[in-house]
Scaffold this motif. Structure first.
Motif, PDB file in Angstrom:
ATOM      1  N   LEU A  13       9.798 -15.785   1.964  1.00  0.00           N
ATOM      2  CA  LEU A  13      10.130 -14.386   1.693  1.00  0.00           C
ATOM      3  C   LEU A  13      11.449 -14.235   0.944  1.00  0.00           C
ATOM      4  O   LEU A  13      11.856 -13.117   0.610  1.00  0.00           O
ATOM      5  CB  LEU A  13      10.175 -13.600   2.998  1.00  0.00           C
ATOM      6  CG  LEU A  13       8.821 -13.442   3.692  1.00  0.00           C
ATOM      7  CD1 LEU A  13       8.964 -12.636   4.967  1.00  0.00           C
ATOM      8  CD2 LEU A  13       7.810 -12.778   2.764  1.00  0.00           C
ATOM      9  N   PRO A  16      11.570 -12.681  -4.527  1.00  0.00           N
ATOM     10  CA  PRO A  16      11.178 -11.279  -4.718  1.00  0.00           C
ATOM     11  C   PRO A  16       9.707 -11.141  -5.094  1.00  0.00           C
ATOM     12  O   PRO A  16       9.038 -10.226  -4.596  1.00  0.00           O
ATOM     13  CB  PRO A  16      12.063 -10.819  -5.881  1.00  0.00           C
ATOM     14  CG  PRO A  16      13.182 -11.777  -5.951  1.00  0.00           C
ATOM     15  CD  PRO A  16      12.664 -13.075  -5.424  1.00  0.00           C
ATOM     16  N   ARG A  19       7.728 -11.581  -1.966  1.00  0.00           N
ATOM     17  CA  ARG A  19       7.839 -10.392  -1.106  1.00  0.00           C
ATOM     18  C   ARG A  19       6.954  -9.284  -1.656  1.00  0.00           C
ATOM     19  O   ARG A  19       6.276  -8.582  -0.905  1.00  0.00           O
ATOM     20  CB  ARG A  19       9.289  -9.901  -1.026  1.00  0.00           C
ATOM     21  CG  ARG A  19      10.123 -10.610   0.012  1.00  0.00           C
ATOM     22  CD  ARG A  19      11.325  -9.781   0.436  1.00  0.00           C
ATOM     23  NE  ARG A  19      12.125  -9.291  -0.677  1.00  0.00           N
ATOM     24  CZ  ARG A  19      13.002 -10.016  -1.351  1.00  0.00           C
ATOM     25  NH1 ARG A  19      13.177 -11.294  -1.049  1.00  0.00           N
ATOM     26  NH2 ARG A  19      13.692  -9.491  -2.332  1.00  0.00           N
ATOM     27  N   VAL A  22       3.375  -9.930  -0.782  1.00  0.00           N
ATOM     28  CA  VAL A  22       3.139  -9.561   0.619  1.00  0.00           C
ATOM     29  C   VAL A  22       2.993  -8.050   0.739  1.00  0.00           C
ATOM     30  O   VAL A  22       2.065  -7.553   1.399  1.00  0.00           O
ATOM     31  CB  VAL A  22       4.290 -10.058   1.518  1.00  0.00           C
ATOM     32  CG1 VAL A  22       4.228  -9.402   2.886  1.00  0.00           C
ATOM     33  CG2 VAL A  22       4.238 -11.571   1.662  1.00  0.00           C
ATOM     34  N   ALA A  23       3.887  -7.325   0.075  1.00  0.00           N
ATOM     35  CA  ALA A  23       3.846  -5.860   0.139  1.00  0.00           C
ATOM     36  C   ALA A  23       2.493  -5.348  -0.340  1.00  0.00           C
ATOM     37  O   ALA A  23       1.900  -4.453   0.263  1.00  0.00           O
ATOM     38  CB  ALA A  23       4.965  -5.265  -0.706  1.00  0.00           C
ATOM     39  N   LEU A  25      -0.363  -7.043  -0.468  1.00  0.00           N
ATOM     40  CA  LEU A  25      -1.441  -7.469   0.430  1.00  0.00           C
ATOM     41  C   LEU A  25      -1.484  -6.622   1.699  1.00  0.00           C
ATOM     42  O   LEU A  25      -2.530  -6.524   2.346  1.00  0.00           O
ATOM     43  CB  LEU A  25      -1.279  -8.946   0.786  1.00  0.00           C
ATOM     44  CG  LEU A  25      -1.660  -9.941  -0.321  1.00  0.00           C
ATOM     45  CD1 LEU A  25      -1.374 -11.358   0.120  1.00  0.00           C
ATOM     46  CD2 LEU A  25      -3.123  -9.772  -0.717  1.00  0.00           C
ATOM     47  N   ALA A  26      -0.355  -6.013   2.030  1.00  0.00           N
ATOM     48  CA  ALA A  26      -0.326  -5.175   3.233  1.00  0.00           C
ATOM     49  C   ALA A  26      -1.284  -4.003   3.085  1.00  0.00           C
ATOM     50  O   ALA A  26      -1.821  -3.504   4.070  1.00  0.00           O
ATOM     51  CB  ALA A  26       1.091  -4.676   3.495  1.00  0.00           C
ATOM     52  N   GLY A  28      -4.124  -4.136   1.353  1.00  0.00           N
ATOM     53  CA  GLY A  28      -5.484  -4.568   1.062  1.00  0.00           C
ATOM     54  C   GLY A  28      -5.568  -5.988   0.520  1.00  0.00           C
ATOM     55  O   GLY A  28      -4.667  -6.438  -0.167  1.00  0.00           O
ATOM     56  N   ASP A  29      -6.660  -6.675   0.848  1.00  0.00           N
ATOM     57  CA  ASP A  29      -6.857  -8.035   0.353  1.00  0.00           C
ATOM     58  C   ASP A  29      -6.962  -8.028  -1.163  1.00  0.00           C
ATOM     59  O   ASP A  29      -7.253  -6.999  -1.774  1.00  0.00           O
ATOM     60  CB  ASP A  29      -8.137  -8.623   0.953  1.00  0.00           C
ATOM     61  CG  ASP A  29      -8.046  -8.696   2.474  1.00  0.00           C
ATOM     62  OD1 ASP A  29      -7.004  -8.316   3.020  1.00  0.00           O
ATOM     63  OD2 ASP A  29      -9.032  -9.137   3.100  1.00  0.00           O
ATOM     64  N   ARG A  71      -5.535 -12.674   2.280  1.00  0.00           N
ATOM     65  CA  ARG A  71      -5.367 -11.686   3.350  1.00  0.00           C
ATOM     66  C   ARG A  71      -4.030 -11.915   4.022  1.00  0.00           C
ATOM     67  O   ARG A  71      -3.644 -13.061   4.288  1.00  0.00           O
ATOM     68  CB  ARG A  71      -6.510 -11.859   4.346  1.00  0.00           C
ATOM     69  CG  ARG A  71      -6.158 -11.529   5.792  1.00  0.00           C
ATOM     70  CD  ARG A  71      -7.380 -11.153   6.561  1.00  0.00           C
ATOM     71  NE  ARG A  71      -8.212 -10.238   5.782  1.00  0.00           N
ATOM     72  CZ  ARG A  71      -9.350  -9.705   6.216  1.00  0.00           C
ATOM     73  NH1 ARG A  71      -9.789 -10.034   7.415  1.00  0.00           N
ATOM     74  NH2 ARG A  71     -10.038  -8.883   5.458  1.00  0.00           N
ATOM     75  N   LEU A  72      -3.319 -10.830   4.293  1.00  0.00           N
ATOM     76  CA  LEU A  72      -2.020 -10.936   4.959  1.00  0.00           C
ATOM     77  C   LEU A  72      -2.197 -11.241   6.443  1.00  0.00           C
ATOM     78  O   LEU A  72      -2.988 -10.588   7.121  1.00  0.00           O
ATOM     79  CB  LEU A  72      -1.246  -9.618   4.779  1.00  0.00           C
ATOM     80  CG  LEU A  72       0.161  -9.574   5.348  1.00  0.00           C
ATOM     81  CD1 LEU A  72       1.038 -10.638   4.720  1.00  0.00           C
ATOM     82  CD2 LEU A  72       0.765  -8.195   5.159  1.00  0.00           C
ATOM     83  N   ALA A  74      -0.308 -10.834   9.553  1.00  0.00           N
ATOM     84  CA  ALA A  74       0.897 -10.122   9.973  1.00  0.00           C
ATOM     85  C   ALA A  74       1.537 -10.716  11.224  1.00  0.00           C
ATOM     86  O   ALA A  74       2.717 -10.493  11.482  1.00  0.00           O
ATOM     87  CB  ALA A  74       0.587  -8.650  10.187  1.00  0.00           C
ATOM     88  N   LEU A  77       4.936 -12.446  11.073  1.00  0.00           N
ATOM     89  CA  LEU A  77       6.120 -11.610  10.899  1.00  0.00           C
ATOM     90  C   LEU A  77       6.828 -11.366  12.227  1.00  0.00           C
ATOM     91  O   LEU A  77       8.049 -11.223  12.271  1.00  0.00           O
ATOM     92  CB  LEU A  77       5.732 -10.281  10.245  1.00  0.00           C
ATOM     93  CG  LEU A  77       5.162 -10.395   8.826  1.00  0.00           C
ATOM     94  CD1 LEU A  77       4.745  -9.025   8.309  1.00  0.00           C
ATOM     95  CD2 LEU A  77       6.176 -11.015   7.882  1.00  0.00           C
ATOM     96  N   ASP A  78       6.041 -11.350  13.310  1.00  0.00           N
ATOM     97  CA  ASP A  78       6.639 -11.179  14.641  1.00  0.00           C
ATOM     98  C   ASP A  78       7.644 -12.280  14.954  1.00  0.00           C
ATOM     99  O   ASP A  78       8.668 -12.046  15.594  1.00  0.00           O
ATOM    100  CB  ASP A  78       5.546 -11.203  15.721  1.00  0.00           C
ATOM    101  CG  ASP A  78       4.775  -9.899  15.756  1.00  0.00           C
ATOM    102  OD1 ASP A  78       5.258  -8.925  15.151  1.00  0.00           O
ATOM    103  OD2 ASP A  78       3.708  -9.864  16.383  1.00  0.00           O
TER     104      ASP A  78
END
Lengths: 120, 120
Positions: A13, A16, A19, A22-23, A25-26, A28-29, A71-72, A74, A77-78
């Motif tokens: 990440l 840029p 990132r 990722v943004a 993909l958040a 939609g695939d 596909r993201l 997620a 990220l946790d």
DNA sequence: CCACTATTCAACCAATCGGTTGACAATGCC
DNA sequence: GGCATTGTCAACCGATTGGTTGAATAGTGG
């Protein structure tokens, strides 16, 4: 055992473009070509970026004919949030305690020497 | 305008040694020498690491005689958390919506063809 | 003033990174 | 089968990174 997961996620990440991927993909695939379209780099470069994200566990890939939709993931990220929040909280607590000490000291000084200032 | 703040913060934390330094600073300020002690690298290397963290805004430095004590600046961590949480939430919402659609579709199929299984 | 401590600066080195071009594998479509 | 589409692999290149050693700066304390 070269490098831990957290390092891979953070450094994935750090870029840029990644990132941004990722943004996107958040919401939609998407396929590699779709993802590559907005940038003026080759599709190979984007393919590499996706590989980095995949190695970090941030994206997974499906199979749809010759397409490999991204596909993201997620969950990963946790992992970061947990790491970050732990030290943020720790630091904040420390400041709170420090403030309390300073306040008490200030009260004490006021009580000990009500009208006296420190000599220059 | 070379690189944005977020990139510097992420890539600063991509290094395990630097993450470790942050972890230790969370429980109290420390000098360069103190921070360097646990690692088997030179103090110059650690000084460089601290500079990276400083450029990312993660630590600030004070002055105490010839010492330059490091202090964790926890505010910046919020920047990352915000970025991460935004997309995590977005992705989760998307999955939730998708699940809902699938569930509705399943109900529909069941209603349309109560006793029929799909052909092999 | 001198010696000591703490820290940084400078030059260098090997490894990694983000990008390129060119070839190759896999799949769908006519 | 032949061809277009989608994506990856391989080799290469310049810049950056994390580390080193050696010298320089800065402030303390005798």
């Amino acid at each position: 055992m070269a490098d831990d997961r957290l390092s891979r996620v953070f450094s994935a990440l750090a870029d840029p473009t990644r990132r941004d991927i990722v943004a996107r993909l958040a919401s939609g695939d998407a396929t590699v070509n779709e993802l590559a379209e907005p940038y003026d780099v080759t599709v190979q470069a984007v393919s590499k970026h996706i590989k980095v994200l995949e190695d970090a566990g941030l994206v997974s890939r499906g199979r749809d004919a010759q397409r490999r939709p991204c596909r993201l993931e997620a969950d990963v990220l946790d992992l970061m949030t947990k790491w970050i929040e732990r030290y943020r909280r720790e630091a904040e607590d420390r400041f709170r305690r420090l403030d309390a000490v300073l306040e008490r000291t200030a009260e004490q000084s006021a009580a000990d020497a009500p009208a006296k200032e420190a000599a220059s």
